[in-house]
Design an enzyme around this catalytic site. Structure first.
Site, PDB file in Angstrom:
ATOM      1  N   PHE A   1      -0.334  -0.528   1.155  1.00 35.27           N
ATOM      2  CA  PHE A   1      -0.884   0.816   1.423  1.00 35.27           C
ATOM      3  C   PHE A   1      -0.041   1.572   2.456  1.00 35.27           C
ATOM      4  O   PHE A   1      -0.575   2.200   3.376  1.00 35.27           O
ATOM      5  CB  PHE A   1      -2.335   0.741   1.911  1.00 35.27           C
ATOM      6  CG  PHE A   1      -3.357   0.322   0.902  1.00 35.27           C
ATOM      7  CD1 PHE A   1      -3.056   0.188  -0.439  1.00 35.27           C
ATOM      8  CD2 PHE A   1      -4.665   0.038   1.313  1.00 35.27           C
ATOM      9  CE1 PHE A   1      -4.029  -0.196  -1.366  1.00 35.27           C
ATOM     10  CE2 PHE A   1      -5.638  -0.352   0.397  1.00 35.27           C
ATOM     11  CZ  PHE A   1      -5.324  -0.475  -0.935  1.00 35.27           C
TER      12      PHE A   1
ATOM     13  N   LYS B   1     -11.719   0.678  -8.644  1.00 40.05           N
ATOM     14  CA  LYS B   1     -10.588  -0.060  -9.209  1.00 40.05           C
ATOM     15  C   LYS B   1     -10.714  -1.543  -8.885  1.00 40.05           C
ATOM     16  O   LYS B   1     -10.826  -1.918  -7.712  1.00 40.05           O
ATOM     17  CB  LYS B   1      -9.262   0.490  -8.678  1.00 40.05           C
ATOM     18  CG  LYS B   1      -8.040  -0.113  -9.393  1.00 40.05           C
ATOM     19  CD  LYS B   1      -6.782   0.692  -9.113  1.00 40.05           C
ATOM     20  CE  LYS B   1      -5.618   0.212  -9.967  1.00 40.05           C
ATOM     21  NZ  LYS B   1      -4.431   1.067  -9.813  1.00 40.05           N
TER      22      LYS B   1
ATOM     23  N   ASN C   1      -2.696  -6.747  -1.332  1.00 39.71           N
ATOM     24  CA  ASN C   1      -1.735  -6.650  -0.231  1.00 39.71           C
ATOM     25  C   ASN C   1      -2.321  -6.161   1.089  1.00 39.71           C
ATOM     26  O   ASN C   1      -1.594  -5.941   2.049  1.00 39.71           O
ATOM     27  CB  ASN C   1      -0.575  -5.740  -0.646  1.00 39.71           C
ATOM     28  CG  ASN C   1       0.121  -6.280  -1.885  1.00 39.71           C
ATOM     29  OD1 ASN C   1       0.310  -7.480  -2.008  1.00 39.71           O
ATOM     30  ND2 ASN C   1       0.462  -5.391  -2.811  1.00 39.71           N
ATOM     31  N   THR C   2      -3.633  -5.957   1.134  1.00 42.90           N
ATOM     32  CA  THR C   2      -4.337  -5.703   2.391  1.00 42.90           C
ATOM     33  C   THR C   2      -5.269  -6.883   2.608  1.00 42.90           C
ATOM     34  O   THR C   2      -6.109  -7.182   1.752  1.00 42.90           O
ATOM     35  CB  THR C   2      -5.133  -4.384   2.341  1.00 42.90           C
ATOM     36  OG1 THR C   2      -4.206  -3.290   2.209  1.00 42.90           O
ATOM     37  CG2 THR C   2      -5.951  -4.181   3.603  1.00 42.90           C
TER      38      THR C   2
ATOM     39  N   SER D   1      -6.470  -4.154  -4.210  1.00 41.46           N
ATOM     40  CA  SER D   1      -5.080  -4.464  -3.882  1.00 41.46           C
ATOM     41  C   SER D   1      -5.019  -5.848  -3.255  1.00 41.46           C
ATOM     42  O   SER D   1      -5.815  -6.163  -2.364  1.00 41.46           O
ATOM     43  CB  SER D   1      -4.519  -3.442  -2.893  1.00 41.46           C
ATOM     44  OG  SER D   1      -3.274  -3.903  -2.386  1.00 41.46           O
TER      45      SER D   1
ATOM     46  N   ASN E   1       5.008  -6.331  -5.880  1.00 43.60           N
ATOM     47  CA  ASN E   1       5.047  -5.533  -4.659  1.00 43.60           C
ATOM     48  C   ASN E   1       4.006  -6.054  -3.676  1.00 43.60           C
ATOM     49  O   ASN E   1       2.953  -6.551  -4.058  1.00 43.60           O
ATOM     50  CB  ASN E   1       4.828  -4.042  -4.957  1.00 43.60           C
ATOM     51  CG  ASN E   1       3.374  -3.628  -4.861  1.00 43.60           C
ATOM     52  OD1 ASN E   1       2.858  -3.404  -3.768  1.00 43.60           O
ATOM     53  ND2 ASN E   1       2.698  -3.541  -6.000  1.00 43.60           N
TER      54      ASN E   1
ATOM     55  N   ASN F   1      -5.949  -3.612 -11.379  1.00 40.29           N
ATOM     56  CA  ASN F   1      -4.865  -3.591 -10.413  1.00 40.29           C
ATOM     57  C   ASN F   1      -3.848  -4.678 -10.770  1.00 40.29           C
ATOM     58  O   ASN F   1      -3.882  -5.236 -11.868  1.00 40.29           O
ATOM     59  CB  ASN F   1      -5.440  -3.814  -8.999  1.00 40.29           C
ATOM     60  CG  ASN F   1      -4.675  -3.058  -7.926  1.00 40.29           C
ATOM     61  OD1 ASN F   1      -3.450  -3.072  -7.900  1.00 40.29           O
ATOM     62  ND2 ASN F   1      -5.400  -2.412  -7.028  1.00 40.29           N
TER      63      ASN F   1
END
Length: 347
Positions: free
Chosen positions: A118, A223, A183-184, A181, A114, A252
């Site tokens: 966020f 995390k 993805n940021t 994450s 994915n 993560n």
């Protein structure tokens, strides 16, 4: 819980685009939670309590953050038998996340990729949903996971985390600070020594002010990613203890693709979760336990698709485990299966 409803639903859901199936499932859960239709996924709570960071967890199986970003289905997940549920990641302002498509199944590997980024409705909507839930009133543990907005420059990232912490603090049993994450853009840079020191120092100071304001000391977890070497893990462990953090969530999703090379979608950008992350996550848990010593709480997450996988996390050094991708591949029956395996392992 009967296996039948999910066994019937899975082929239909897997026939849809992954994110469409995800949204359809959450919308359905939000509609039927608290109604007689809950029987389709309802399961008794396995009694296997453990106390961590001063909190009594009814059992050692939780829902990982990311599945219910807007905290819409807390009670539905509680009905599946989770002892604790973590929702979010929430950012101060609503944001759409990355362009679609941004979620991909790799069924041969029991994995997902994915790059959602966020996507969420923002802090106010999130808190309103948390307040509608009866989960905490049932003695279960609720974790609220906070992050930064994509549009916030990295030099102001701490401001977003402080806004998030102040907002969720009165409604959380514990708060998770998500700095891992993939993805940021540049978010994982917050795991580096100097940036982490600055962020955790500011969070610790804000927590002390919130303790004075509310009379409650809410535990804070951090995390981290699975893509860390031993030196990085040792530095993070030291920072967690130095700043009085209460626990760590490991791990993560991963940006590594070694375990899924050659599979359809394997080269998609984003975080890989599911079975291929189990070994990497357990390696980080083992290194953390060695660095942190015996008493520091570790939530183990990544690749739990069976009772044996859950046990492997505990054997690596985790105190409790979380599930996300396993729920998609195995269905709600996995929650009870994992909880019973951990209960048996304890005996």
């Amino acid at each position: 819980m009967s296996l039948l409803p999910y066994a019937l639903a899975r082929p239909f859901l897997f026939g849809l685009d992954a994110e469409t199936a995800h949204e359809l499932t959450l919308n359905s859960l939000a509609r039927v939670q608290g109604t007689p239709l809950q029987w389709a996924y309802c399961s008794g709570l396995v009694d296997d309590p453990v106390t961590l960071a001063g909190l009594r967890f009814p059992n050692r199986v939780g829902l990982a953050a990311g599945l219910d970003k807007n905290a819409r289905c807390i009670d539905a997940f509680g009905a599946m038998g989770f002892g604790f549920v973590e929702v979010g990641t929430v950012t101060p302002l609503a944001q759409p996340g990355n362009p679609r498509p941004r979620m991909f199944r790799l069924p041969q590997a029991q994995a997902l990729i994915n790059r959602l980024g966020f996507n969420n409705d923002g802090l106010d909507a999130f808190i309103a949903n948390v307040q509608k839930s009866s989960f905490r009133a049932q003695g279960r543990i609720l974790g609220l996971n906070i992050g930064k907005n994509a549009s916030t420059p990295m030099e102001h990232a701490t401001d977003d985390y402080l806004l998030g912490l102040s907002g969720v603090y009165p409604h959380a049993d514990y708060v998770t600070v998500n700095i891992s994450s993939p993805n940021t853009r540049n978010l994982r840079a917050l795991q580096s020594d100097e940036a982490l020191d600055g962020l955790l120092g500011a969070i610790a100071a804000r927590r002390e002010a919130l303790v004075q304001d509310t009379g409650r000391r809410v535990p804070i977890f951090v995390k981290i990613a699975p893509d860390l070497d031993d030196a990085q893990i040792a530095a993070i462990a030291s920072a967690l203890q130095r700043h009085g953090m209460d626990g760590v969530v490991a791990t993560n999703t991963t940006v590594a693709r070694d375990a899924v090379q050659g599979l359809p979608h394997a080269e998609e950008t984003g975080g890989l979760s599911g079975a291929p992350v189990l070994a990497a996550s357990n390696r980080v848990i083992r290194a953390l336990r060695k660095a942190l010593g015996p008493g520091f709480p570790i939530i183990g997450v990544g690749g739990v698709l069976s009772g044996a996988d859950a046990v492997s996390k505990i054997e690596a050094g985790a105190d409790v485990v979380q599930i996300y991708t396993g729920l998609i591949y195995k269905g709600p029956a996995l929650v009870r299966q994992a909880a019973l395996a951990l209960l048996k392992h304890r005996r």
